[in-house]
Design a protein around this motif. Structure first.
Motif, PDB file in Angstrom:
ATOM      1  N   ARG A 134       0.831  -1.211   0.000  1.00 34.89           N
ATOM      2  CA  ARG A 134       0.000   0.000   0.000  1.00 34.89           C
ATOM      3  C   ARG A 134       0.867   1.264   0.000  1.00 34.89           C
ATOM      4  N   THR A 135       1.916   1.281   0.824  1.00 40.63           N
ATOM      5  CA  THR A 135       2.819   2.437   0.888  1.00 40.63           C
ATOM      6  C   THR A 135       3.512   2.642  -0.452  1.00 40.63           C
ATOM      7  N   LEU A 136       3.987   1.548  -1.056  1.00 43.29           N
ATOM      8  CA  LEU A 136       4.649   1.650  -2.365  1.00 43.29           C
ATOM      9  C   LEU A 136       3.671   2.133  -3.435  1.00 43.29           C
ATOM     10  N   ALA A 137       2.427   1.657  -3.380  1.00 39.66           N
ATOM     11  CA  ALA A 137       1.421   2.087  -4.358  1.00 39.66           C
ATOM     12  C   ALA A 137       1.134   3.583  -4.215  1.00 39.66           C
ATOM     13  N   TRP A 138       1.013   4.049  -2.978  1.00 43.57           N
ATOM     14  CA  TRP A 138       0.787   5.480  -2.758  1.00 43.57           C
ATOM     15  C   TRP A 138       1.973   6.305  -3.251  1.00 43.57           C
ATOM     16  N   ALA A 139       3.180   5.838  -2.998  1.00 45.14           N
ATOM     17  CA  ALA A 139       4.376   6.557  -3.443  1.00 45.14           C
ATOM     18  C   ALA A 139       4.421   6.612  -4.967  1.00 45.14           C
ATOM     19  N   LEU A 140       4.106   5.497  -5.618  1.00 44.72           N
ATOM     20  CA  LEU A 140       4.083   5.459  -7.075  1.00 44.72           C
ATOM     21  C   LEU A 140       2.980   6.369  -7.624  1.00 44.72           C
ATOM     22  N   GLY A 141       1.807   6.344  -6.980  1.00 45.54           N
ATOM     23  CA  GLY A 141       0.717   7.214  -7.410  1.00 45.54           C
ATOM     24  C   GLY A 141       1.078   8.684  -7.273  1.00 45.54           C
ATOM     25  N   LEU A 142       1.708   9.044  -6.169  1.00 47.33           N
ATOM     26  CA  LEU A 142       2.127  10.429  -5.962  1.00 47.33           C
ATOM     27  C   LEU A 142       3.171  10.835  -6.999  1.00 47.33           C
ATOM     28  N   HIS A 143       4.095   9.923  -7.280  1.00 46.99           N
ATOM     29  CA  HIS A 143       5.103  10.209  -8.314  1.00 46.99           C
ATOM     30  C   HIS A 143       4.430  10.453  -9.666  1.00 46.99           C
ATOM     31  N   MET A 144       3.420   9.664  -9.980  1.00 45.62           N
ATOM     32  CA  MET A 144       2.709   9.849 -11.250  1.00 45.62           C
ATOM     33  C   MET A 144       2.004  11.203 -11.294  1.00 45.62           C
ATOM     34  N   VAL A 145       1.461  11.637 -10.166  1.00 50.81           N
ATOM     35  CA  VAL A 145       0.834  12.965 -10.102  1.00 50.81           C
ATOM     36  C   VAL A 145       1.878  14.041 -10.387  1.00 50.81           C
ATOM     37  N   PHE A 146       3.070  13.923  -9.776  1.00 46.41           N
ATOM     38  CA  PHE A 146       4.145  14.882 -10.053  1.00 46.41           C
ATOM     39  C   PHE A 146       4.523  14.861 -11.529  1.00 46.41           C
ATOM     40  N   LEU A 147       4.637  13.667 -12.093  1.00 42.10           N
ATOM     41  CA  LEU A 147       5.021  13.522 -13.492  1.00 42.10           C
ATOM     42  C   LEU A 147       3.989  14.147 -14.427  1.00 42.10           C
ATOM     43  N   VAL A 148       2.717  13.853 -14.213  1.00 44.66           N
ATOM     44  CA  VAL A 148       1.657  14.425 -15.043  1.00 44.66           C
ATOM     45  C   VAL A 148       1.626  15.945 -14.877  1.00 44.66           C
ATOM     46  N   GLY A 149       1.781  16.421 -13.645  1.00 43.20           N
ATOM     47  CA  GLY A 149       1.808  17.869 -13.409  1.00 43.20           C
ATOM     48  C   GLY A 149       2.943  18.539 -14.153  1.00 43.20           C
ATOM     49  N   ALA A 150       4.129  17.928 -14.144  1.00 43.55           N
ATOM     50  CA  ALA A 150       5.272  18.490 -14.859  1.00 43.55           C
ATOM     51  C   ALA A 150       5.018  18.510 -16.360  1.00 43.55           C
ATOM     52  N   LEU A 151       4.423  17.435 -16.886  1.00 46.08           N
ATOM     53  CA  LEU A 151       4.109  17.395 -18.318  1.00 46.08           C
ATOM     54  C   LEU A 151       3.098  18.473 -18.702  1.00 46.08           C
ATOM     55  N   VAL A 152       2.079  18.650 -17.880  1.00 46.22           N
ATOM     56  CA  VAL A 152       1.071  19.682 -18.153  1.00 46.22           C
ATOM     57  C   VAL A 152       1.715  21.066 -18.128  1.00 46.22           C
ATOM     58  N   LEU A 153       2.581  21.320 -17.139  1.00 50.41           N
ATOM     59  CA  LEU A 153       3.274  22.609 -17.079  1.00 50.41           C
ATOM     60  C   LEU A 153       4.152  22.827 -18.308  1.00 50.41           C
ATOM     61  N   ALA A 154       4.872  21.778 -18.732  1.00 56.94           N
ATOM     62  CA  ALA A 154       5.740  21.898 -19.898  1.00 56.94           C
ATOM     63  C   ALA A 154       4.930  22.167 -21.166  1.00 56.94           C
ATOM     64  N   ILE A 155       3.829  21.469 -21.321  1.00 58.35           N
ATOM     65  CA  ILE A 155       2.977  21.679 -22.495  1.00 58.35           C
ATOM     66  C   ILE A 155       2.393  23.085 -22.482  1.00 58.35           C
ATOM     67  N   THR A 156       1.911  23.515 -21.319  1.00 58.33           N
ATOM     68  CA  THR A 156       1.353  24.865 -21.192  1.00 58.33           C
ATOM     69  C   THR A 156       2.400  25.919 -21.506  1.00 58.33           C
ATOM     70  N   ASP A 157       3.621  25.732 -20.999  1.00 56.16           N
ATOM     71  CA  ASP A 157       4.699  26.680 -21.263  1.00 56.16           C
ATOM     72  C   ASP A 157       5.055  26.715 -22.744  1.00 56.16           C
ATOM     73  N   ARG A 158       5.059  25.549 -23.384  1.00 56.73           N
ATOM     74  CA  ARG A 158       5.375  25.500 -24.809  1.00 56.73           C
ATOM     75  C   ARG A 158       4.296  26.196 -25.630  1.00 56.73           C
ATOM     76  N   ILE A 159       3.040  25.981 -25.278  1.00 51.02           N
ATOM     77  CA  ILE A 159       1.933  26.649 -25.987  1.00 51.02           C
ATOM     78  C   ILE A 159       2.039  28.164 -25.795  1.00 51.02           C
ATOM     79  N   ALA A 160       2.325  28.598 -24.561  1.00 53.82           N
ATOM     80  CA  ALA A 160       2.458  30.034 -24.289  1.00 53.82           C
ATOM     81  C   ALA A 160       3.633  30.623 -25.060  1.00 53.82           C
ATOM     82  N   ALA A 161       4.748  29.890 -25.142  1.00 55.80           N
ATOM     83  CA  ALA A 161       5.910  30.386 -25.890  1.00 55.80           C
ATOM     84  C   ALA A 161       5.576  30.465 -27.373  1.00 55.80           C
ATOM     85  N   GLY A 162       4.813  29.512 -27.887  1.00 63.71           N
ATOM     86  CA  GLY A 162       4.409  29.561 -29.286  1.00 63.71           C
ATOM     87  C   GLY A 162       3.479  30.718 -29.572  1.00 63.71           C
ATOM     88  N   THR A 163       2.609  31.033 -28.619  1.00 60.34           N
ATOM     89  CA  THR A 163       1.703  32.159 -28.781  1.00 60.34           C
ATOM     90  C   THR A 163       2.471  33.470 -28.789  1.00 60.34           C
TER      91      THR A 163
END
Length: 169
Positions: A134-163
């Motif tokens: 359970r602890t490992l699953a929560w840690a992996l889930g939290l890591h995935m949230v960080f990863l998705v958040g970073a990807l969303v920020l990168a995509i948003t930044d790229r779109i803003a730079a293109g604009t």
């Protein structure tokens, strides 16, 4: 009245300096703690089991990434909020800081958080028998949230730079 208010608001940027100096002091204390960990690593690296030596090295890497993250925030915040690093000063080689706009800095911060989370997750998996599924699953889930958040920020930044580049802003 307007010039006085404008000057007061402009001067308030120096309040941010208090926080940045505080972060610098905290980073110094963090460095002292890091040196004790480095000393311990240096004195045990040849006698510790291989997996423990690797975990200790990853821990040092983790601390280094945190320190780099804090330095990026301090330098970019000082340059953008308090007072730009001017030419002709000791900081004349610091022109790269201006490339760290708030969007870019957020992406770098998110990337550093993902890297730190990755190292923590690797350490947990290497010591797998010390954690419940359970602890490992929560840690992996939290890591995935960080990863998705970073990807969303990168995509948003790229779109803003293109604009901005196309002049559609």
């Amino acid at each position: 009245m307007r010039p006085i208010l404008a000057n007061l608001i402009l001067a308030s940027r120096w309040l941010a300096a208090v926080f940045l100096i505080g972060l610098t002091v905290a980073l110094g204390l963090f460095a002292l703690r890091y040196l004790t960990k480095l000393w311990k690593f240096g004195t045990t690296v040849f006698s510790a089991p291989e997996d423990q030596a690797l975990l200790d090295l990853l821990h040092l890497l983790d601390w280094t990434l945190v320190a780099a993250l804090v330095v990026m925030v301090i330098l970019a915040s000082w340059d953008s909020l308090v007072q730009p690093f001017g030419e002709g000063t000791k900081a004349e080689g610091m022109s790269w800081i201006r490339k760290l706009d708030p969007g870019n800095l957020k992406v770098k911060l998110a990337g550093s958080i993902v890297a730190i989370s990755s190292i923590q997750l690797l350490q947990m998996f290497m010591r797998g028998d010390g954690y419940t599924d359970r602890t490992l699953a929560w840690a992996l889930g939290l890591h995935m949230v960080f990863l998705v958040g970073a990807l969303v920020l990168a995509i948003t930044d790229r779109i803003a730079a293109g604009t901005k580049a196309s002049g559609k802003e």
